[in-house]
Structures are given as C-alpha cells and as structure tokens.
Motif scaffolding. Structure first.
Motif, mmCIF file in Angstrom:
data_model
loop_
_atom_site.group_PDB
_atom_site.id
_atom_site.type_symbol
_atom_site.label_atom_id
_atom_site.label_comp_id
_atom_site.label_asym_id
_atom_site.label_seq_id
_atom_site.Cartn_x
_atom_site.Cartn_y
_atom_site.Cartn_z
ATOM 1 N N GLN A 3 33.125 39.783 27.995
ATOM 2 C CA GLN A 3 33.656 40.926 28.737
ATOM 3 C C GLN A 3 34.158 42.021 27.802
ATOM 4 N N GLU A 4 34.708 41.633 26.668
ATOM 5 C CA GLU A 4 35.170 42.632 25.695
ATOM 6 C C GLU A 4 33.998 43.491 25.211
ATOM 7 N N ILE A 5 32.866 42.848 24.965
ATOM 8 C CA ILE A 5 31.700 43.588 24.474
ATOM 9 C C ILE A 5 31.154 44.509 25.567
ATOM 10 N N LEU A 6 31.065 44.004 26.792
ATOM 11 C CA LEU A 6 30.598 44.866 27.876
ATOM 12 C C LEU A 6 31.521 46.070 28.036
ATOM 13 N N ALA A 7 32.818 45.842 27.913
ATOM 14 C CA ALA A 7 33.763 46.947 28.045
ATOM 15 C C ALA A 7 33.555 47.966 26.929
ATOM 16 N N GLU A 8 33.252 47.516 25.733
ATOM 17 C CA GLU A 8 33.005 48.429 24.625
ATOM 18 C C GLU A 8 31.710 49.215 24.830
ATOM 19 N N GLU A 9 30.680 48.545 25.335
ATOM 20 C CA GLU A 9 29.355 49.155 25.368
ATOM 21 C C GLU A 9 29.033 49.849 26.689
ATOM 22 N N GLN A 10 29.712 49.502 27.780
ATOM 23 C CA GLN A 10 29.547 50.181 29.070
ATOM 24 C C GLN A 10 28.085 50.348 29.513
ATOM 25 N N PRO A 11 27.309 49.257 29.562
ATOM 26 C CA PRO A 11 25.965 49.381 30.145
ATOM 27 C C PRO A 11 26.037 49.702 31.638
ATOM 28 N N TYR A 12 27.135 49.307 32.258
ATOM 29 C CA TYR A 12 27.502 49.737 33.598
ATOM 30 C C TYR A 12 28.817 50.501 33.499
ATOM 31 N N SER A 13 29.015 51.438 34.408
ATOM 32 C CA SER A 13 30.364 51.869 34.740
ATOM 33 C C SER A 13 30.783 51.017 35.942
ATOM 34 N N PHE A 14 31.637 50.024 35.686
ATOM 35 C CA PHE A 14 32.110 49.163 36.765
ATOM 36 C C PHE A 14 33.034 49.995 37.660
ATOM 37 N N LEU A 15 32.793 49.982 38.957
ATOM 38 C CA LEU A 15 33.485 50.901 39.857
ATOM 39 C C LEU A 15 34.588 50.235 40.673
ATOM 40 N N TYR A 16 34.215 49.322 41.570
ATOM 41 C CA TYR A 16 35.235 48.712 42.425
ATOM 42 C C TYR A 16 34.740 47.396 43.018
ATOM 43 N N VAL A 17 35.713 46.622 43.484
ATOM 44 C CA VAL A 17 35.448 45.393 44.230
ATOM 45 C C VAL A 17 35.836 45.666 45.687
ATOM 46 N N PRO A 18 34.865 45.838 46.571
ATOM 47 C CA PRO A 18 35.207 46.134 47.963
ATOM 48 C C PRO A 18 35.633 44.883 48.710
ATOM 49 N N GLU A 19 36.489 45.061 49.697
ATOM 50 C CA GLU A 19 36.833 43.950 50.572
ATOM 51 C C GLU A 19 35.746 43.782 51.631
ATOM 52 N N ALA A 20 35.482 42.542 52.016
ATOM 53 C CA ALA A 20 34.544 42.253 53.103
ATOM 54 C C ALA A 20 35.267 42.493 54.421
ATOM 55 N N LEU A 21 34.567 43.148 55.364
ATOM 56 C CA LEU A 21 35.196 43.545 56.629
ATOM 57 C C LEU A 21 34.312 43.172 57.819
ATOM 58 N N THR A 41 40.695 36.089 39.366
ATOM 59 C CA THR A 41 40.087 34.792 39.079
ATOM 60 C C THR A 41 40.369 34.401 37.642
ATOM 61 N N ARG A 42 40.221 33.123 37.347
ATOM 62 C CA ARG A 42 40.510 32.639 35.999
ATOM 63 C C ARG A 42 39.553 33.220 34.965
ATOM 64 N N TRP A 43 38.367 33.661 35.426
ATOM 65 C CA TRP A 43 37.363 34.112 34.465
ATOM 66 C C TRP A 43 37.529 35.568 34.067
ATOM 67 N N GLN A 44 38.312 36.338 34.818
ATOM 68 C CA GLN A 44 38.481 37.741 34.478
ATOM 69 C C GLN A 44 39.352 37.901 33.231
ATOM 70 N N ASN A 45 38.879 38.714 32.307
ATOM 71 C CA ASN A 45 39.663 39.085 31.133
ATOM 72 C C ASN A 45 40.365 40.405 31.448
ATOM 73 N N GLU A 46 41.661 40.336 31.663
ATOM 74 C CA GLU A 46 42.411 41.526 32.045
ATOM 75 C C GLU A 46 42.754 42.418 30.860
ATOM 76 N N ASN A 47 42.418 41.984 29.659
ATOM 77 C CA ASN A 47 42.823 42.721 28.457
ATOM 78 C C ASN A 47 41.679 43.497 27.810
ATOM 79 N N VAL A 48 40.604 43.692 28.552
ATOM 80 C CA VAL A 48 39.484 44.433 27.969
ATOM 81 C C VAL A 48 39.822 45.917 27.893
ATOM 82 N N ARG A 49 39.075 46.611 27.064
ATOM 83 C CA ARG A 49 39.253 48.066 26.940
ATOM 84 C C ARG A 49 38.965 48.732 28.283
ATOM 85 N N ARG A 50 39.806 49.674 28.641
ATOM 86 C CA ARG A 50 39.622 50.398 29.888
ATOM 87 C C ARG A 50 39.429 51.886 29.590
#
Length: 557
Positions: free
Chosen positions: A502-520, A346-355
C-alpha cells in the motif's frame, strides 16, 4: 455496478464491517401488501410459504453466466443463484463454511487439502454432481485457451488427485494462503454437458445448467433474466419461486419502477436514500438497509498513455481532487474517502500511507515540474505544443460515478487540465474500451474478497486480455510483495507485506483512490426472513419468503 476482483467466496455478496438497518417503518416488523392495503401482524399468518417472485433492478445486463469467463458483477450476481462453491465465507466474513464440500482435511504442512463432497447434490438436469465435475472445471480454468481472469489461484496447484467420486485432494508446491477460500464456484461445472466444447464460445453461457438455489429459465438480452426455484436444492427448496433481473440502465427510472411495483429491490442512490424515501407511503411499503460497502471507487490511469507515465502528473491530479467534496456532494455523507485498495477499518488497511490532500497550488507546481505550463495563456496547460487534455470514461446508469466524473472534471480544469467526460453502456464499456485498453482514464469500482490478496489487479503479469490489471501497472517490488503475501500463512507476516504494498501504491498513484460508498439496498416489505449481517442482506436469500396472504404473483409450483 463494479467489477469483482476475486470470487473466492462463491457469491458477489455485499460485505460490511459496520452495519445499520434503517427500516422505513422504524424497525421493519410491520409490513404492507404489495397492492397497498395494509396487512397487520394480526390479520395474516407469517408462516414461511412457497411462491411469489422477486424482481431485481440492475443497470446492466449480464455478459456470460459461466462464472470463470465472466468478469462483471451483473453476470456473477446471476451466477450466484445458479451455482454454489465448495466453500463460502459465513455471514460474518470471519471464517469459511461448507457448501458442496461437507468437510475437508488440511495436511500438517498446509500444502494439501482433501475435499469430501456431499453425495446428495445433483445438477438441475438430474445428473449427480461429483468430483469429476470439479476436476473438469479445474483443468478448464487452467487451460491457457480459456479467457479468464481467475486462473492464477488454480495454477498454484501442483497436483489434483481423484480419490473417488466424492473425494479429491489438491497439493500445492508452495504455501498458498488463499488456497481454501479459492475453492468457490468458479470450477463447479457440469462435465457431462461441457466436455469437448469451447468454453469461450459455448451456448451454455446463455442457457446454463446449475445446482444452486434457482435454475435458469430465460434471457431477453438487455431486458431481463428469469430464474425459477430449484425444488431439489440440497440446502432445501427456496421459498421464493422466481427471481427476475430487469435491466433498467437509469437509476431514476428504476426508482419510479420500484415505487410503482415494477421491481421489488434495487440499490438506492444517496439522494434517493436521504431525500426521496421519507414519505409515509414509502415507509409503509419498503425496508431500507445501509452498510459499508465491500469495495471502493477510483479513477484509474491508463499507464500506456505517455502523459500518465510521469508519477508527478498522477500525484498532481490526485492533489487536484477534493475527496471529501465527493463524499459530501456525491454520496451525501454516505461513504468514506479512500486512500488505498482496502476497506477503512479492516486489519489490512495501512492507515499510515502517504496522502494527497486537496491542494490545487501543489497540483499546479507538480505539473509545472513535469513540464506542463500555460505557454499561450489560454487557461490550458501545454508541453511541446501539445495541450494537456484527456477523457474520463465511466459506465451508464451509475449516477454517483457520473457526478464524480463531473466534479473531478471541474477540479482538473481549475488546475489547467482540459478534461471531457464520456458515458458508455455497461457491456460496451467493458468489451470495447476496458478490455481493449481504449481509454485515457476510467472511473470504476472494485468489489473485494475478505482475503487481502490482490494479485489479479496489481501484478504485472495480469495485463492480458480479460485480465484485471487493465491500467498496465508494473512494479517489481509490488510483484514480489504480492507473491510473498499469498505464500505466508501468518496474518502478521501478511500484514507487513500488504502494508508495504500500500505504501508503494500511495507513492506511485496508478489510481486516484476516491471513496468507499455505503451500500443502500431497498426491499419491498412483503419479503420476510431478511437477516442483515456483515456480509450484507443476501447471504440467506434461499430463506427469504412472502407470507401467503401477501404474495403478489401467482406462480404454479
């Protein structure tokens, strides 16, 4: 089952950017009667017909059918049949279209919206729907005594002006980008029935009167909710006469019920989709659908717990998780790793955040920097005499989350962290643990609106009872970015704010973001008129039908 972060679109609809239809019959055009006898296109009339019932499987019961005080997807799914919004996103999720409002005018400065309501809508008790009902709901959701997570959008309004029974104007003190989209179904309530009642305790939440495609019939707690068609629905009488939501907490049991005819639709697990639905019999009776979901799954840390207040610990735990292992092993490839709170592509995702790539050695090093070492050689890290141990909490009935928790538990143990997994029934999970902040970590999911505003999840002011920042995250810069993001109308300006967020969330990791599941989802083939779209398959449910020759349930209508 996920929590809905934002009900601006009026329904909790599954959204997707890329969608493929995997009809079990190789196209979904041939269909079979529910009794098992094949009915070819040449032997029955495919004309839309009124009647029949659809039985949906769900892992958890609703909590309350008043949208503004319900915080779970089970409740909002049912409420979506009973109530409509003033506006809703179209099936492509690209623009807003009218519902209860037939049109609207926006002032040149963008601060005022004048809504012109339809005059042909009535509540299912026969009373007319008017602007007075919206005014009542608007005042109610802003009332500090109302236990709701959704008030913030409406607190941005400076004035609500009734012009006549079917026209009103709202004026905002500052620019508010999600303004129009916020006028979904949350504030659509019958004033003549609820005025003077305590909205948090009223029996209306279990016996509602609505104005949607279906109306309430009955509710057997933790068993089923039944709805019947609203023959006076302003968009046209729905073809499906009855909608039943059956609570079956175990997805394996749901699948058995699906195959035996006890339910007509459910969300398949990846194993069911990939490995258990290839038989000729299944292909002759059901259509499968597959599309990128509108939410993500995460491991959330209770930041009130001292152990999680050190960012090195949170980063270390994310490094200990192999996200691709989860996508491959839990989702069987039917999903994508997640690195932040927006959908991939999506246009809102920042693909360049720290991983944080899977790196157990780096995880152990960060934990060591935070003072966690194995001082007694028992394989579990400790600090100042305290073992590093905690519990991952998740909800019953979600096989993918339980598998995720088990795999994450093993990975954490590999780096010296002692972790237990606890599974709790859905309603108790929310009421007794999440709402009361009685957890160490949770594995949960968010269902998201197409609008990028995530104020209700991440702003530091949203940590109260029933609110969605239940991990207690607080960051002054994030607060400012979220506030700026909702004040800007220019998408490019908003993008800059949300990229930094998103850059700040990536730095601070209040969540460990896991996955985006497909709807089935899977639907019994006797149901026709299903139109897959980026918003999912439910956007035109009132147009679904069962040809007369294929109808399973004889219902007086």
């Amino acid at each position: 089952m996920s929590l809905p972060v934002n009900m601006r679109h009026g329904l909790l609809a599954a959204a997707a950017l890329a969608l493929t239809v995997a009809a079990c019959t190789g196209g979904g055009d041939s269909r079979e009667g529910a009794s098992g006898g094949a009915a070819s296109e040449s032997t029955y009339d495919d004309t839309p017909a009124y009647g029949d019932a659809i039985v949906n499987g769900t892992i958890g019961d609703a909590s309350n059918l008043i949208p503004m005080v319900a915080g779970d997807s089970a409740s909002h799914t049912i409420a979506g049949y009973l109530f409509d919004g003033l506006v809703t996103y179209d099936k492509t999720l690209s623009h807003l279209e009218p519902r209860l409002a037939e049109r609207w005018d926006i002032s040149e400065d963008g601060l005022s919206i004048t809504f012109h309501l339809r005059k042909d809508v009535q509540w299912t008790d026969g009373e007319p729907f008017t602007a007075h009902d919206v005014e009542f709901g608007f005042n109610l959701i802003r009332d500090p005594n109302t236990l709701t997570a959704y008030a913030e959008d409406y607190r941005q309004v400076d004035s609500f002006e009734l012009i006549d029974d079917h026209t009103f104007r709202v004026t905002y003190g500052q620019p508010f980008a999600p303004a129009l989209a916020s006028w979904g179904y949350l504030v659509v309530l019958p004033k003549h029935l609820l005025e003077g009642q305590n909205i948090n305790e009223t029996g209306f939440g279990r016996h509602p009167i609505g104005l949607g495609s279906h109306k309430f019939e009955s509710w057997e707690t933790n068993t089923r909710i039944s709805l019947v068609a609203n023959h006076d629905y302003y968009r046209g009488r729905p073809y499906i006469e009855k909608v039943v939501s059956r609570v079956i907490p175990d997805l394996a049991t749901q699948f058995l019920e699906l195959k035996s005819g006890g339910i007509d639709t459910m969300g398949l697990t990846p194993v069911q989709y990939q490995r258990q639905t290839d038989t000729k019999r299944f292909s002759a009776e059901f259509n499968k659908y597959r599309y990128v979901g509108n939410g993500y799954t995460y491991l959330g840390y209770n930041l009130q717990r001292p152990v999680f207040q050190d960012v090195r610990v949170r980063r270390a735990l994310t490094h200990a998780i192999n996200k691709q292992e989860l996508v491959d092993g839990v989702l069987l490839g039917l999903g994508h790793p997640s690195f932040g709170p927006y959908k991939p592509g999506t246009r809102w995702q920042n693909e360049n955040v720290r991983r944080y790539p899977f790196d157990p050695d780096r995880s152990r090093a960060l934990l060591g920097e935070a003072g966690w070492t194995d001082s007694d050689g028992d394989g579990v890290l400790d600090r100042d005499g305290e073992r590093f141990s905690f519990t991952i909490l998740t909800n019953q009935g979600n096989e993918s989350r339980l598998k995720t928790a088990t795999i994450v538990q093993k990975r954490f143990r590999d780096v010296g962290v002692d972790v237990a997994v606890r599974v709790v029934e859905w309603s108790a999970f929310l009421k007794e643990f999440v709402d009361k902040r009685k957890f160490d970590t949770v594995i949960l999911g968010w269902s998201l609106s197409p609008d990028p505003d995530q104020y209700d999840i991440w702003h530091s002011s949203k940590t109260g009872a029933k609110e969605f920042n239940f991990v207690s995250y607080a960051n002054d810069e994030v607060d400012g970015l979220l506030e700026k993001g909702r004040r800007a109308f220019d998408p490019n300006e908003r993008k800059r704010y949300y990229d930094r967020f998103q850059e700040i969330l990536a730095e601070e990791q209040p969540y460990s973001f896991l996955y985006v599941p497909e709807a089935l989802p899977v639907v019994q083939q006797r149901f026709h008129g299903i139109e897959p779209a980026p918003s999912g398959i439910g956007h035109n449910f009132h147009e679904w039908y069962v040809p007369k020759a294929l109808q399973k349930h004889a219902i007086a209508n």
